[in-house]
Design a protein around this motif. Structure first.
Motif, PDB file in Angstrom:
ATOM      1  N   ASP A  59       0.864  -1.179   0.000  1.00  0.00           N
ATOM      2  CA  ASP A  59       0.000   0.000   0.000  1.00  0.00           C
ATOM      3  C   ASP A  59       0.900   1.227   0.000  1.00  0.00           C
ATOM      4  O   ASP A  59       1.776   1.365   0.867  1.00  0.00           O
ATOM      5  N   HIS A  60       0.686   2.131  -0.953  1.00  0.00           N
ATOM      6  CA  HIS A  60       1.459   3.374  -0.937  1.00  0.00           C
ATOM      7  C   HIS A  60       1.141   4.162   0.333  1.00  0.00           C
ATOM      8  O   HIS A  60       0.030   4.062   0.889  1.00  0.00           O
ATOM      9  N   LEU A  61       2.097   4.927   0.782  1.00  0.00           N
ATOM     10  CA  LEU A  61       1.865   5.776   1.952  1.00  0.00           C
ATOM     11  C   LEU A  61       0.668   6.694   1.678  1.00  0.00           C
ATOM     12  O   LEU A  61       0.558   7.278   0.592  1.00  0.00           O
ATOM     13  N   GLY A  62      -0.238   6.772   2.645  1.00  0.00           N
ATOM     14  CA  GLY A  62      -1.446   7.576   2.469  1.00  0.00           C
ATOM     15  C   GLY A  62      -2.634   6.776   1.971  1.00  0.00           C
ATOM     16  O   GLY A  62      -3.739   7.311   1.859  1.00  0.00           O
ATOM     17  N   ASP A 189     -12.810   2.429  -0.677  1.00  0.00           N
ATOM     18  CA  ASP A 189     -11.937   3.511  -1.135  1.00  0.00           C
ATOM     19  C   ASP A 189     -12.441   4.864  -0.636  1.00  0.00           C
ATOM     20  O   ASP A 189     -11.652   5.704  -0.183  1.00  0.00           O
ATOM     21  N   HIS A 190     -13.744   5.073  -0.725  1.00  0.00           N
ATOM     22  CA  HIS A 190     -14.300   6.348  -0.272  1.00  0.00           C
ATOM     23  C   HIS A 190     -14.090   6.534   1.220  1.00  0.00           C
ATOM     24  O   HIS A 190     -13.762   7.635   1.679  1.00  0.00           O
ATOM     25  N   ARG A 191     -14.261   5.480   1.970  1.00  0.00           N
ATOM     26  CA  ARG A 191     -14.045   5.562   3.422  1.00  0.00           C
ATOM     27  C   ARG A 191     -12.609   5.975   3.731  1.00  0.00           C
ATOM     28  O   ARG A 191     -12.367   6.784   4.627  1.00  0.00           O
ATOM     29  N   GLU A 192     -11.662   5.440   2.979  1.00  0.00           N
ATOM     30  CA  GLU A 192     -10.259   5.724   3.269  1.00  0.00           C
ATOM     31  C   GLU A 192      -9.856   7.140   2.860  1.00  0.00           C
ATOM     32  O   GLU A 192      -9.139   7.824   3.591  1.00  0.00           O
TER      33      GLU A 192
END
Length: 291
Positions: A59-62, A189-192
């Motif tokens: 997972d990329h940072l962020g 995705d939206h939650r994150e």
């Protein structure tokens, strides 16, 4: 049943999440995800490849389960995300690997290749752009306006990409059979991206995306000089990075394998997993041990 290991590594001051599967002595395949998702996009692809490959999907940072420091604590650029990925792979002892790039994963992957061309054994690009041809003008117009003049006049249009409707559109646009796409994808995705402060993370990366097209000539030179084996498998209905972006790879890599998948969009794995996995297994194992 393939065993997928869900793990963390500390890279500098940051905790980076990654999925890993397959025998560590096998050829390594690094999967680099795009916006606005995480390595979760590879949850079904990993088991389809891990019998033959050592698969790593960070997972990329962020994003996802990796740390998401504030924009005051970390400067979010594609160079910086590449630094994290490069350090993670070094920490895991990975020195040669094939890579799968999609969306944001592409500019990270191209930087990895430019920094260490010897490390890359093959490239699979799934709607991962490297040419001006790939930009669909209608989609990118507000983003380019934001690049040129970031501020209150241009920010609302790009901030709209963080909405639930916009993320749902990314998953369903161009898909002939939308019932195959799990709605949990866009909900997660939206939650994150809705976590406190993450909107500013995403805006920073939208702005820094302007650093990627100027890098393309170097990427094209890398292709011509290194002749890296490349498979472009593309959602033909993608209105973010269009099919011309897939065809363009053949200009610099005449032997590139290019497949436009009808009835599919930006997140091709959600509707055509078996198609992609089949192309990948054939490409990556052609000439046993070639990757």
């Amino acid at each position: 049943m393939v065993e997928i290991r869900h793990q963390y590594a500390t890279v500098g001051e940051h905790r980076v999440f990654y999925r890993e599967a397959g025998p560590r002595e096998a050829p390594t395949l690094v999967l680099l995800h795009g916006f606005p998702t995480s390595s979760r996009m590879f949850r079904h692809l990993i088991p389809a490849l891990a019998d033959r490959f050592h698969v790593i999907a960070p997972d990329h940072l962020g994003f996802g389960n990796s740390d998401a420091p504030s924009v005051d604590a970390f400067t979010y650029t594609f160079d910086a995300l590449t630094d994290i990925t490069e350090a993670l792979l070094a920490q895991l002892g990975v020195s040669r690997y094939a890579m799968y790039v999609q969306d944001y994963g592409a500019p990270i992957g191209w930087r990895l290749a430019l920094r260490n061309p010897e490390a890359i054994t093959a490239v699979v690009t799934q709607n991962g752009n490297a040419y001006e041809d790939g930009f669909v003008p209608e989609f990118w117009k507000p983003v380019r306006e934001y690049w040129e003049n970031p501020g209150p006049a241009t920010e609302p249009a790009v901030r709209g990409a963080l909405s639930l409707d916009a993320i749902r559109w990314q998953y369903l646009n161009g898909v002939a059979r939308p019932e195959l796409v799990d709605p949990d994808t866009w909900a997660a995705d939206h939650r994150e991206v809705s976590r406190p402060g993450n909107d500013l993370v995403q805006l920073a990366l939208f702005l820094d995306y302007a650093s990627n097209p100027p890098l393309y000539p170097q990427v094209h030179a890398y292709f011509r000089e290194r002749r890296v084996p490349l498979l472009a498998v593309w959602g033909a209905g993608d209105e973010i990075f269009g099919p011309d972006g897939a065809r363009a790879f053949s200009r610099d890599l005449p032997d590139a394998e290019v497949h436009l998948v009808p009835g599919s969009g930006h997140f091709l794995l959600e509707s055509h997993l078996d198609t992609v996995a089949g192309y990948m297994r054939g490409f990556l194992t052609r000439g046993e041990g070639s990757v």
